[in-house]
Write an enzyme that holds these catalytic residues in place. Sequence first.
Site, short mmCIF file in Angstrom:
data_model
loop_
_atom_site.label_atom_id
_atom_site.label_comp_id
_atom_site.label_asym_id
_atom_site.label_seq_id
_atom_site.Cartn_x
_atom_site.Cartn_y
_atom_site.Cartn_z
N ARG A 195 0.86 -1.21 0.00
CA ARG A 195 0.00 0.00 0.00
C ARG A 195 0.89 1.25 0.00
O ARG A 195 0.63 2.21 -0.70
CB ARG A 195 -0.93 0.01 1.23
N LYS A 246 -12.97 14.81 4.54
CA LYS A 246 -13.99 14.36 3.59
C LYS A 246 -14.86 13.29 4.26
O LYS A 246 -14.35 12.34 4.84
CB LYS A 246 -13.35 13.78 2.33
N GLU A 267 -19.66 14.85 1.19
CA GLU A 267 -19.85 13.99 0.01
C GLU A 267 -21.09 13.11 0.10
O GLU A 267 -21.01 11.93 0.49
CB GLU A 267 -18.61 13.10 -0.20
N LYS A 272 -18.92 17.63 -2.47
CA LYS A 272 -18.42 16.60 -3.39
C LYS A 272 -19.60 15.69 -3.67
O LYS A 272 -20.20 15.15 -2.73
CB LYS A 272 -17.28 15.82 -2.75
P1 13P Z 1 -14.35 7.52 -6.98
O1 13P Z 1 -13.95 8.66 -7.87
O2 13P Z 1 -13.58 6.27 -7.26
O3 13P Z 1 -15.84 7.33 -6.94
O4 13P Z 1 -13.89 7.90 -5.52
C1 13P Z 1 -14.13 9.17 -5.02
C2 13P Z 1 -14.26 9.15 -3.56
O5 13P Z 1 -13.66 9.93 -2.87
C3 13P Z 1 -15.19 8.19 -2.95
O6 13P Z 1 -15.38 8.53 -1.60
#
Ligand code: 13P
Length: 345
Positions: free
Chosen positions: A48, A141, A181, A223
């Site tokens: 990772r 986030k 998000e 987001k």
């Molecule tokens: P994806 O663009 O792969 O959907 O991931 C964005 C993300 O931050 C998901 O929490």
Amino acid sequence: MPLDTAKLKNTIQKILVQGKGILAADESTSTIKKRLESIKVENTEANRRAYRNMLFTTPGYEKYISGVILYDETVDQKDDMGRTFSELIASHGVIPGIKSDGGKEEHPTWAPQTITRGLKGLGKQLDEWIARSNGTLGFTKWRQVILVEPEPSIAFIDYSMHVMAEQAAWSLSRGLVPICEPEVLMDGIHTKDQCSVATERTLLTLYKKMKEHGVDPALTILKTNMVISGKETKTDTMEEVGKTTVAVFHKAVPSIVPGIVFLSGGQNSLQSTENLHACAKEAAATHAPWVLSFSYGRALQDDALKTWEGKSENISRAQAAFLHRAKMNSLAQEGKWHMELERGT
Ligand code: 13P
């Protein structure tokens, strides 16, 4: 405690730069396992680290990327020089952020809908991450997913957006810009109209809940998903996606929100760029008040991951693949992308 508004606004300004977007590299240990397994690489801490090190040492990526979302483990993992990833990213003038949510859990009443966990002890947890990043973190986030089918109930949306607004308040109290998000998932066979209804309802509720929690939307970044048909449904044209998505934002996102960044959500790399381009053009045509950009995980990383294959001899080609996707999305963000540029690799 009064908020450090000047610091928060400064961070927002540095993230929402024309031609730049965010790299979402905050896959949890179980999500990155799936990504690594897809290239037959074992999900060890060392692998990772090697994968993230490849991404974060890409020469010149700061030209297109203004922020990187990290996962708990990655905040103070070390690069080859012994610097933490947070410090390495910050040294490029890019802002590191943290996935602050604790993942999802199926809800007893609303299953298969899930609720995002992680509110308990969040203030302390944020303090710990800030310390581990040596004060370089600029944002958080928090992701809440919403299935279109079965139709999300008003109570479910209300409760999950209440949680999202509360975590935003915690984040602001620590001087971190909350990237909120809500993701209406592409999973399923639903239509673009169903996605539109669920997205509009969710966003309207989010800003209502922010008001109740005393969270100023001007200090947050949204987001979210594009308004698009389910993965198993006929795909929409990019013009349709641009028009419908931006129309929903005009109805549901306050004009004081400084920026909206898209997740890719299962669209492939090219589709994510095309649709971002269409959204950017529609936003310009309709004099949208917010900056629109990208915050992609899979759509920025997939090509690089496949090229890397866990082998050090592939690092520079993998970095070139990542840089190319970042550049294409940067051009799309500015409404300057076209297909010929894709072939320029
Ligand atoms: P994806 O663009 O792969 O959907 O991931 C964005 C993300 O931050 C998901 O929490």
